[in-house]
Design a protein around this motif. Structure first.
Motif, short mmCIF file in Angstrom:
data_model
loop_
_atom_site.label_atom_id
_atom_site.label_comp_id
_atom_site.label_asym_id
_atom_site.label_seq_id
_atom_site.Cartn_x
_atom_site.Cartn_y
_atom_site.Cartn_z
N UNK A 6 0.83 -1.20 0.00
CA UNK A 6 0.00 0.00 0.00
C UNK A 6 0.87 1.25 0.00
N UNK A 7 0.28 2.38 -0.41
CA UNK A 7 1.05 3.62 -0.54
C UNK A 7 0.86 4.59 0.61
N UNK A 8 -0.26 4.49 1.32
CA UNK A 8 -0.52 5.51 2.34
C UNK A 8 -1.43 4.94 3.43
N UNK A 9 -1.63 5.71 4.46
CA UNK A 9 -2.52 5.31 5.56
C UNK A 9 -3.51 6.42 5.86
N UNK A 10 -4.62 6.02 6.47
CA UNK A 10 -5.62 6.97 6.95
C UNK A 10 -5.90 6.64 8.40
N UNK A 11 -6.05 7.65 9.25
CA UNK A 11 -6.41 7.36 10.64
C UNK A 11 -7.84 6.89 10.75
N UNK A 12 -8.09 6.06 11.73
CA UNK A 12 -9.45 5.69 12.10
C UNK A 12 -9.69 6.20 13.52
N UNK A 13 -10.91 6.65 13.77
CA UNK A 13 -11.22 7.40 14.98
C UNK A 13 -12.32 6.72 15.79
N UNK A 14 -12.32 7.01 17.08
CA UNK A 14 -13.39 6.62 17.98
C UNK A 14 -14.02 7.89 18.55
N UNK A 15 -15.34 7.95 18.51
CA UNK A 15 -16.08 9.06 19.11
C UNK A 15 -16.76 8.55 20.37
N UNK A 16 -16.52 9.23 21.47
CA UNK A 16 -17.17 8.92 22.75
C UNK A 16 -17.91 10.16 23.23
N UNK A 17 -19.07 9.95 23.82
CA UNK A 17 -19.83 11.07 24.38
C UNK A 17 -20.66 10.58 25.56
N UNK A 18 -20.89 11.49 26.52
CA UNK A 18 -21.60 11.15 27.75
C UNK A 18 -22.59 12.26 28.09
N UNK A 19 -23.70 11.86 28.68
CA UNK A 19 -24.64 12.83 29.22
C UNK A 19 -24.19 13.20 30.63
N UNK A 20 -24.05 14.47 30.95
CA UNK A 20 -23.55 14.86 32.28
C UNK A 20 -24.36 14.27 33.43
N UNK A 21 -25.66 14.08 33.24
CA UNK A 21 -26.49 13.58 34.33
C UNK A 21 -26.53 12.07 34.47
N UNK A 22 -25.85 11.35 33.59
CA UNK A 22 -25.88 9.88 33.63
C UNK A 22 -24.83 9.39 34.63
N UNK A 23 -25.22 9.29 35.88
CA UNK A 23 -24.28 8.99 36.97
C UNK A 23 -23.54 7.68 36.73
N UNK A 24 -24.24 6.68 36.23
CA UNK A 24 -23.62 5.37 36.07
C UNK A 24 -22.46 5.40 35.08
N UNK A 25 -22.44 6.43 34.22
CA UNK A 25 -21.38 6.52 33.22
C UNK A 25 -20.30 7.55 33.58
N UNK A 26 -20.35 8.08 34.80
CA UNK A 26 -19.33 9.04 35.20
C UNK A 26 -17.90 8.48 35.15
N UNK A 27 -17.68 7.20 35.51
CA UNK A 27 -16.30 6.68 35.37
C UNK A 27 -15.76 6.81 33.96
N UNK A 28 -16.60 6.52 32.95
CA UNK A 28 -16.16 6.68 31.57
C UNK A 28 -15.89 8.13 31.22
N UNK A 29 -16.73 9.02 31.72
CA UNK A 29 -16.54 10.45 31.49
C UNK A 29 -15.22 10.92 32.11
N UNK A 30 -14.91 10.42 33.31
CA UNK A 30 -13.66 10.79 33.96
C UNK A 30 -12.45 10.26 33.19
N UNK A 31 -12.57 9.04 32.65
CA UNK A 31 -11.45 8.49 31.86
C UNK A 31 -11.22 9.34 30.62
#
Length: 337
Positions: free
Chosen positions: A299-324
């Protein structure tokens, strides 16, 4: 704005364009492929598609699965990409429709989509942030590609590393390896592919039923390119490619370790490149995700692949992920947003 199961979406005439093959389609952007993935690889999981549309017919769809109360892209190891789908939408409409979809997912509190191309990642990340989520995107993988740029195979081959070209020249000259490329599905060819895979260095296939049904689907559409290398009539290397929308996709490849000295996999790869460049006239060859060093020879070139993460501020159970996520931003900075 509505949500459907993948099976319902596949039967919805409003979404028929999302199963059509065309100049810009890929297997991973088609609802029929996603329905097959959900049925064979994700049984029992909640797999859906969120759809937003305009009166003029423009629409956006976001396929997803729910795991442990969070939304994830509808993808697994077979997926080169897993993001939003559009039909007939202008850039402004695409942004507005994705924002509506983001608002419709608030009950889940956390989302994660990967792998995504850079434009899709930017669109999706912006849509969630504008809809009240806290989100960011980060690089998650590498995609090796070959832009053909109008070259013939001979022109492409002349630019490959000398050691690779010499290996192919010497092994071809010995005449031990027979090469065959099938464009229609044949059970005997597929049995040969599975036999080679079972004798290769690869781990056991994650979902052989999915892969077989996918090969059948692509064979029926004329998109299958199944390569086999044989020595004394016995298959020793096999590769599963497809061609769609001007791109050749390299899905799977394997060879029998006992035949390594004959380089059947290298010979087969060269033959498939020649086929898709000179016969199929593709504009791009896509080697999928993974930064394997051997891909750089082809191959001649590369392209980045991305991950999108998002959290609702009020979703307490997901606060650990938000902190990470916040901790990663402190370490790496905000450039990935």
């Amino acid at each position: 704005m509505y949500h459907s199961t993948i099976a319902e979406a596949l039967a919805d005439p409003r979404l028929s364009a999302l199963s059509a093959r065309g100049a810009a389609s890929t297997p991973f952007s088609r609802l029929d492929w996603l329905a097959l993935l959900a049925a064979e690889c994700l049984p029992g999981q909640h797999c859906s598609v969120a759809v937003a549309h305009e009166a003029d017919g423009a629409l956006a769809a976001l396929p997803y699965r729910v795991e442990k109360g969070a939304v994830h892209g509808l993808a697994n190891w077979y997926s080169f990409t897993a993001g939003p789908l559009f039909h007939g939408a202008t850039p402004a409409q695409a942004a507005a429709l994705l924002a509506a979809i983001a608002r419709s997912l608030v009950q889940f509190g956390a989302v994660s989509f990967a792998p995504l191309g850079e434009p899709e990642a930017a669109l999706l990340s912006t849509a969630f942030r504008r809809s009240g989520w806290i989100g960011a995107s980060r690089r998650s993988d590498t995609n090796h590609v070959l832009p053909v740029n109008g070259r013939t195979f001979a022109e492409y081959w002349a630019a490959r590393p000398g050691a690779l070209r010499e290996t192919v020249r010497r092994k071809r000259a010995k005449g031990r390896v027979e090469l065959r490329i099938a464009t229609a599905f044949d059970p005997a060819d597929w049995a040969a592919y599975e036999a080679v895979y079972a004798r290769s260095w690869k781990p056991s296939e994650g979902s052989p039923a999915f892969l077989r049904r996918f090969a059948q689907m692509e064979g029926a559409a004329g998109a299958l390119r199944l390569g086999l290398a044989l020595i004394d009539g016995q298959p020793v290397a096999a590769q599963f490619w497809t061609v769609e929308g001007g791109t050749a996709f390299i899905h799977k490849l394997a060879h029998d370790d006992a035949a390594t000295s004959h380089s059947p996999g290298t010979l087969l790869t060269a033959a498939l490149f020649e086929h898709v460049i000179d016969r199929d006239k593709v504009a791009l060859v896509d080697f999928g995700t993974g930064d394997d060093p051997y891909k750089r020879d082809w191959m001649d070139t590369t392209r980045p692949r991305w991950r999108v993460e998002a959290f609702r501020p009020g979703a307490v159970r997901h606060w650990p992920g938000l902190l990470r996520m916040a901790a990663r931003r402190l370490v790496h900075g905000p450039a990935s947003d």
